[in-house]
Design a protein around this motif. Structure first.
Motif, PDB file in Angstrom:
ATOM      1  N   MET A 234       0.828  -1.208   0.000  1.00 58.81           N
ATOM      2  CA  MET A 234       0.000   0.000   0.000  1.00 58.81           C
ATOM      3  C   MET A 234       0.862   1.259   0.000  1.00 58.81           C
ATOM      4  O   MET A 234       0.536   2.252  -0.665  1.00 58.81           O
ATOM      5  CB  MET A 234      -0.949  -0.004   1.193  1.00 58.81           C
ATOM      6  N   VAL A 235       1.959   1.245   0.738  1.00 61.68           N
ATOM      7  CA  VAL A 235       2.879   2.382   0.709  1.00 61.68           C
ATOM      8  C   VAL A 235       3.444   2.549  -0.694  1.00 61.68           C
ATOM      9  O   VAL A 235       3.544   3.676  -1.224  1.00 61.68           O
ATOM     10  CB  VAL A 235       4.012   2.193   1.739  1.00 61.68           C
ATOM     11  N   GLY A 236       3.809   1.422  -1.322  1.00 57.58           N
ATOM     12  CA  GLY A 236       4.312   1.487  -2.689  1.00 57.58           C
ATOM     13  C   GLY A 236       3.297   2.060  -3.655  1.00 57.58           C
ATOM     14  O   GLY A 236       3.632   2.859  -4.545  1.00 57.58           O
ATOM     15  N   GLN A 237       2.036   1.698  -3.466  1.00 58.78           N
ATOM     16  CA  GLN A 237       0.976   2.225  -4.329  1.00 58.78           C
ATOM     17  C   GLN A 237       0.794   3.729  -4.116  1.00 58.78           C
ATOM     18  O   GLN A 237       0.623   4.495  -5.073  1.00 58.78           O
ATOM     19  CB  GLN A 237      -0.325   1.484  -4.058  1.00 58.78           C
ATOM     20  N   SER A 252      12.116   0.764  -4.059  1.00 58.54           N
ATOM     21  CA  SER A 252      13.422   0.289  -3.616  1.00 58.54           C
ATOM     22  C   SER A 252      13.862   1.003  -2.347  1.00 58.54           C
ATOM     23  O   SER A 252      14.437   0.398  -1.440  1.00 58.54           O
ATOM     24  CB  SER A 252      14.463   0.494  -4.718  1.00 58.54           C
ATOM     25  N   ALA A 253      13.578   2.308  -2.262  1.00 56.42           N
ATOM     26  CA  ALA A 253      13.935   3.053  -1.058  1.00 56.42           C
ATOM     27  C   ALA A 253      13.208   2.502   0.162  1.00 56.42           C
ATOM     28  O   ALA A 253      13.794   2.378   1.247  1.00 56.42           O
ATOM     29  CB  ALA A 253      13.606   4.537  -1.248  1.00 56.42           C
ATOM     30  N   CYS A 254      11.917   2.166   0.002  1.00 56.26           N
ATOM     31  CA  CYS A 254      11.162   1.580   1.114  1.00 56.26           C
ATOM     32  C   CYS A 254      11.767   0.255   1.558  1.00 56.26           C
ATOM     33  O   CYS A 254      11.909  -0.024   2.753  1.00 56.26           O
ATOM     34  CB  CYS A 254       9.705   1.361   0.698  1.00 56.26           C
ATOM     35  N   ILE A 255      12.111  -0.582   0.582  1.00 55.92           N
ATOM     36  CA  ILE A 255      12.676  -1.897   0.898  1.00 55.92           C
ATOM     37  C   ILE A 255      14.034  -1.754   1.559  1.00 55.92           C
ATOM     38  O   ILE A 255      14.338  -2.404   2.568  1.00 55.92           O
ATOM     39  CB  ILE A 255      12.770  -2.746  -0.379  1.00 55.92           C
ATOM     40  N   GLY A 293       1.473   1.379  11.684  1.00 54.24           N
ATOM     41  CA  GLY A 293       0.224   1.559  10.952  1.00 54.24           C
ATOM     42  C   GLY A 293      -0.369   2.935  11.147  1.00 54.24           C
ATOM     43  O   GLY A 293      -0.872   3.558  10.197  1.00 54.24           O
ATOM     44  N   VAL A 294      -0.315   3.450  12.374  1.00 56.09           N
ATOM     45  CA  VAL A 294      -0.848   4.790  12.652  1.00 56.09           C
ATOM     46  C   VAL A 294       0.004   5.868  11.986  1.00 56.09           C
ATOM     47  O   VAL A 294      -0.521   6.831  11.401  1.00 56.09           O
ATOM     48  CB  VAL A 294      -0.936   5.026  14.171  1.00 56.09           C
ATOM     49  N   LEU A 295       1.321   5.715  12.048  1.00 58.86           N
ATOM     50  CA  LEU A 295       2.207   6.742  11.509  1.00 58.86           C
ATOM     51  C   LEU A 295       2.048   6.914  10.004  1.00 58.86           C
ATOM     52  O   LEU A 295       2.224   8.020   9.470  1.00 58.86           O
ATOM     53  CB  LEU A 295       3.662   6.407  11.845  1.00 58.86           C
ATOM     54  N   TYR A 296       1.702   5.856   9.291  1.00 54.72           N
ATOM     55  CA  TYR A 296       1.513   5.964   7.844  1.00 54.72           C
ATOM     56  C   TYR A 296       0.380   6.932   7.483  1.00 54.72           C
ATOM     57  O   TYR A 296       0.354   7.469   6.374  1.00 54.72           O
ATOM     58  CB  TYR A 296       1.184   4.603   7.240  1.00 54.72           C
ATOM     59  N   THR A 297      -0.563   7.133   8.392  1.00 56.99           N
ATOM     60  CA  THR A 297      -1.728   7.979   8.083  1.00 56.99           C
ATOM     61  C   THR A 297      -1.449   9.464   8.282  1.00 56.99           C
ATOM     62  O   THR A 297      -2.277  10.299   7.905  1.00 56.99           O
ATOM     63  CB  THR A 297      -2.925   7.590   8.979  1.00 56.99           C
ATOM     64  N   TRP A 304       8.632  10.979   4.617  1.00 60.29           N
ATOM     65  CA  TRP A 304       7.965  10.471   5.814  1.00 60.29           C
ATOM     66  C   TRP A 304       7.620   8.987   5.667  1.00 60.29           C
ATOM     67  O   TRP A 304       7.884   8.185   6.563  1.00 60.29           O
ATOM     68  CB  TRP A 304       6.705  11.282   6.085  1.00 60.29           C
ATOM     69  N   LEU A 305       7.031   8.621   4.541  1.00 59.44           N
ATOM     70  CA  LEU A 305       6.615   7.233   4.337  1.00 59.44           C
ATOM     71  C   LEU A 305       7.811   6.286   4.332  1.00 59.44           C
ATOM     72  O   LEU A 305       7.766   5.207   4.919  1.00 59.44           O
ATOM     73  CB  LEU A 305       5.836   7.109   3.020  1.00 59.44           C
ATOM     74  N   VAL A 306       8.883   6.700   3.669  1.00 60.86           N
ATOM     75  CA  VAL A 306      10.086   5.868   3.659  1.00 60.86           C
ATOM     76  C   VAL A 306      10.688   5.802   5.060  1.00 60.86           C
ATOM     77  O   VAL A 306      11.161   4.745   5.499  1.00 60.86           O
ATOM     78  CB  VAL A 306      11.119   6.404   2.646  1.00 60.86           C
TER      79      VAL A 306
END
Length: 419
Positions: A234-237, A252-255, A293-297, A304-306
């Motif tokens: 979902m973050v990737g999307q 790739s940065a997320c991974i 999970g909360v921080l992603y919102t 931030w997401l990465v």
């Protein structure tokens, strides 16, 4: 140990083989093939259902077979063919079949590598070696993420899938460099060959339901993966939709962010699991997931997401390194080590496959934030169940629990019948 290096390369290259296919598939389908999130989730669910059907039988087969190296080779070749098929025929039946193949290979690799490790090394130093296995797995994931990010940016997203056959050759070379004669196949299935007073035959199948800590652990694994599995896709999307043209690089940065944390976490687990105990370390993995999970919102900013994805390295790093060790604790002497891994993997598959569909539907109906908060709530339940229901399995816990053995009075009749 003489075969540390082959095990290192095996774990490193298997991560490259898996990593060159799985994490980028969803982004490829969303941005290049224009599939919607619900359809992508359905494909993931289909592969999860197949995983549910085969994980436990595959574990039983790995327990019984002396061709543990060979089944890794077969799995690697299957993934290489699947990756090439996706690039040539990116249609629903082919992608679904390839993703199912990935599920089958996933059922093979983890138990087979753990079995080979246990068969070569035994219980002595197992925690450190399993931590090292996980560390090299994470190092491979970081490497493939960097390479795939560059390849996807410089060439195309489909070019990433051509990396899979390359690293498949490395994986096959690594596993075949471990001579079959060095693997104690009784020890590899969890029989305690180091102690002459222990049974030399496996327990019956009833051991899987007679070991309450195993059932609790499987339930916790299902809840953990229900909450965790959809988060990275979902973050990737979100990143792909907001930053067109940089999808592969951002994925790739997320991974890399997560895997860079998983590597030291795996080494920490290997070094401290025997002294700190398994349960306190595992509780940290469960505690970090609802926070993530909360921080992603809170923000859609790419940095931030990465950055939040770094927390995945704590939870997944601990989970991956400790799971085979806890199961080795519980199944010691039973001869059902690999089938117990299959049982837990089946529970994980139930959680992960259902959550991909549920999360996809929530995204379509209510948006990404609602989906992340739902997953965070499930993660909190997982933490509570593990805290209250799971005992310490390491020897440092005093009367460490284990599954009943064939000679134990409460299960003697059942296990004899099971032979």
């Amino acid at each position: 140990m003489r075969y540390h290096a082959p095990l290192d390369w095996l774990n490193f290259s298997l991560a490259d083989v898996r990593g060159g296919l799985g994490p980028y598939l969803g982004v490829f389908l969303l941005t290049r093939q224009h599939w919607d999130q619900a359809t992508i989730g359905a494909v993931m669910t289909a592969s999860g259902v197949i995983g549910l059907a085969i994980h436990t039988p595959v574990g039983a087969f790995i327990d019984a077979t002396r061709f543990k190296r060979g089944i890794i080779v077969v799995g690697v070749v299957m993934l290489a063919i699947s990756a090439l098929a996706i690039t040539r025929f990116p249609i629903f039946p082919v992608v679904a079949a390839a993703n199912a193949t990935m599920a089958i290979a996933g059922a093979i690799f983890g138990p087979a590598v753990a079995a080979i490790t246990l068969g070569v090394l035994g219980q002595q130093g197992l925690a450190a070696r399993l931590g090292r296995n996980a560390a090299f797995d994470h190092a491979g994931n970081v490497f493939i993420a960097v390479v795939a990010g560059f390849i996807g940016w410089w060439f195309s997203q489909s070019a990433v899938f051509y990396l899979v056959p390359v690293f498949a050759v490395v994986a096959v070379t690594a596993v075949l460099s471990i001579p079959a004669r060095t693997i104690d196949y009784a020890r590899a299935r969890g029989l305690d060959t180091d102690r002459p007073d222990q049974p030399d035959r496996p327990s019956g199948w009833s051991v899987l339901v007679g070991c309450k800590p195993l059932l609790v652990f499987a339930a916790c694994a299902a809840l953990f993966h229900f909450a965790n599995a959809p988060m990275l896709p979902m973050v990737g999307q979100k990143l792909a939709l907001a930053h067109a043209g940089r999808e592969t690089a951002l994925m790739s940065a997320c991974i890399i962010a997560a895997q860079a944390v998983m590597l030291p976490m795996a080494l920490l687990v290997g070094a401290k699991a025997d002294t700190w105990g398994r349960k306190p370390i595992f509780l940290a993995a469960f505690a970090i997931l609802p926070v993530r999970g909360v921080l992603y919102t809170l923000s859609d900013n790419a940095f931030w997401l990465v950055g939040v994805q770094l927390l995945d390295g704590v939870g997944a790093g601990i989970f991956g390194a400790l799971t085979p060790l806890i199961l080795a604790d519980l199944m010691r002497g039973t001869g059902r080590y690999n089938v117990s891994q299959g049982v837990v993997a089946t529970a994980q598959g139930i959680g992960a496959s259902l959550s991909n569909t549920v999360a996809g539907l929530i995204v379509v109906k209510a948006g990404y934030s609602a989906a992340f908060l739902t997953l965070a709530g499930v993660a909190l339940v997982a933490f509570t169940v593990f805290l209250l229901g799971m005992p310490e399995t390491g020897e440092s816990g005093g009367n460490a629990p284990r599954a009943p053995l064939p000679g134990d009075a409460p299960v003697r009749r059942t296990t004899e019948a099971g032979q």
